[in-house]
Design a protein around this motif. Structure first.
Motif, mmCIF file in Angstrom:
data_model
loop_
_atom_site.group_PDB
_atom_site.id
_atom_site.type_symbol
_atom_site.label_atom_id
_atom_site.label_comp_id
_atom_site.label_asym_id
_atom_site.label_seq_id
_atom_site.Cartn_x
_atom_site.Cartn_y
_atom_site.Cartn_z
ATOM 1 N N ALA A 61 0.827 -1.204 0.000
ATOM 2 C CA ALA A 61 0.000 0.000 0.000
ATOM 3 C C ALA A 61 0.864 1.257 0.000
ATOM 4 O O ALA A 61 0.565 2.221 -0.710
ATOM 5 C CB ALA A 61 -0.939 0.004 1.199
ATOM 6 N N THR A 62 1.929 1.248 0.761
ATOM 7 C CA THR A 62 2.819 2.408 0.815
ATOM 8 C C THR A 62 3.481 2.621 -0.542
ATOM 9 O O THR A 62 3.571 3.745 -1.025
ATOM 10 C CB THR A 62 3.894 2.205 1.901
ATOM 11 O OG1 THR A 62 3.238 1.941 3.139
ATOM 12 C CG2 THR A 62 4.754 3.433 2.043
ATOM 13 N N ARG A 63 3.936 1.549 -1.187
ATOM 14 C CA ARG A 63 4.572 1.663 -2.503
ATOM 15 C C ARG A 63 3.596 2.180 -3.548
ATOM 16 O O ARG A 63 3.994 2.829 -4.512
ATOM 17 C CB ARG A 63 5.139 0.321 -2.930
ATOM 18 C CG ARG A 63 6.360 -0.044 -2.130
ATOM 19 C CD ARG A 63 6.996 -1.359 -2.481
ATOM 20 N NE ARG A 63 6.687 -1.902 -3.779
ATOM 21 C CZ ARG A 63 6.699 -3.192 -4.069
ATOM 22 N NH1 ARG A 63 6.997 -4.077 -3.138
ATOM 23 N NH2 ARG A 63 6.421 -3.621 -5.265
ATOM 24 N N LEU A 64 2.308 1.898 -3.380
ATOM 25 C CA LEU A 64 1.296 2.398 -4.306
ATOM 26 C C LEU A 64 0.883 3.834 -4.009
ATOM 27 O O LEU A 64 0.144 4.432 -4.768
ATOM 28 C CB LEU A 64 0.047 1.501 -4.256
ATOM 29 C CG LEU A 64 0.223 0.095 -4.815
ATOM 30 C CD1 LEU A 64 -1.012 -0.733 -4.519
ATOM 31 C CD2 LEU A 64 0.484 0.152 -6.308
ATOM 32 N N ASP A 122 -3.916 2.860 7.264
ATOM 33 C CA ASP A 122 -3.239 1.719 7.863
ATOM 34 C C ASP A 122 -3.263 0.548 6.884
ATOM 35 O O ASP A 122 -4.336 0.020 6.579
ATOM 36 C CB ASP A 122 -3.940 1.333 9.165
ATOM 37 C CG ASP A 122 -3.255 0.184 9.886
ATOM 38 O OD1 ASP A 122 -2.185 -0.259 9.424
ATOM 39 O OD2 ASP A 122 -3.788 -0.253 10.910
ATOM 40 N N PRO A 123 -2.102 0.134 6.371
ATOM 41 C CA PRO A 123 -2.087 -0.955 5.403
ATOM 42 C C PRO A 123 -2.637 -2.265 5.965
ATOM 43 O O PRO A 123 -3.103 -3.107 5.220
ATOM 44 C CB PRO A 123 -0.624 -1.120 5.028
ATOM 45 C CG PRO A 123 0.131 -0.070 5.733
ATOM 46 C CD PRO A 123 -0.800 0.652 6.645
ATOM 47 N N ILE A 161 -5.854 -5.128 -0.091
ATOM 48 C CA ILE A 161 -5.661 -4.844 -1.515
ATOM 49 C C ILE A 161 -5.854 -6.162 -2.260
ATOM 50 O O ILE A 161 -5.066 -7.094 -2.104
ATOM 51 C CB ILE A 161 -4.256 -4.275 -1.786
ATOM 52 C CG1 ILE A 161 -4.068 -2.964 -1.028
ATOM 53 C CG2 ILE A 161 -4.029 -4.093 -3.279
ATOM 54 C CD1 ILE A 161 -2.679 -2.408 -1.112
ATOM 55 N N SER A 162 -6.912 -6.216 -3.057
ATOM 56 C CA SER A 162 -7.165 -7.419 -3.838
ATOM 57 C C SER A 162 -6.318 -7.380 -5.098
ATOM 58 O O SER A 162 -6.177 -6.347 -5.734
ATOM 59 C CB SER A 162 -8.639 -7.497 -4.225
ATOM 60 O OG SER A 162 -9.427 -7.563 -3.059
#
Length: 61
Positions: free
Chosen positions: A2-5, A10-11, A16-17
């Protein structure tokens, strides 16, 4: 991930599907008319030729 995206929050709480496909079955490329790779190759080649004609039109006359 999530951070890279670049997603915020809060990840651990936001799932994330995603789908990962790396099938290595050679039979998947066969169709009723045979192997689809030559068909795909020709379609891509025609797209490239059309783009080249668009950028470099034939001179008139």
């Amino acid at each position: 991930m999530a951070t890279r995206l670049g997603l915020r929050g809060d990840p651990g709480e936001t799932p994330i599907s995603h789908l990962v496909s790396c099938t290595l079955d050679p039979w998947l490329t066969d169709t009723e008319r045979g192997d689809f790779i030559p068909v795909l190759r020709e379609a891509l080649a025609e797209g490239v030729r059309a783009a080249i004609r668009e950028v470099f039109p034939e001179p008139a006359g």
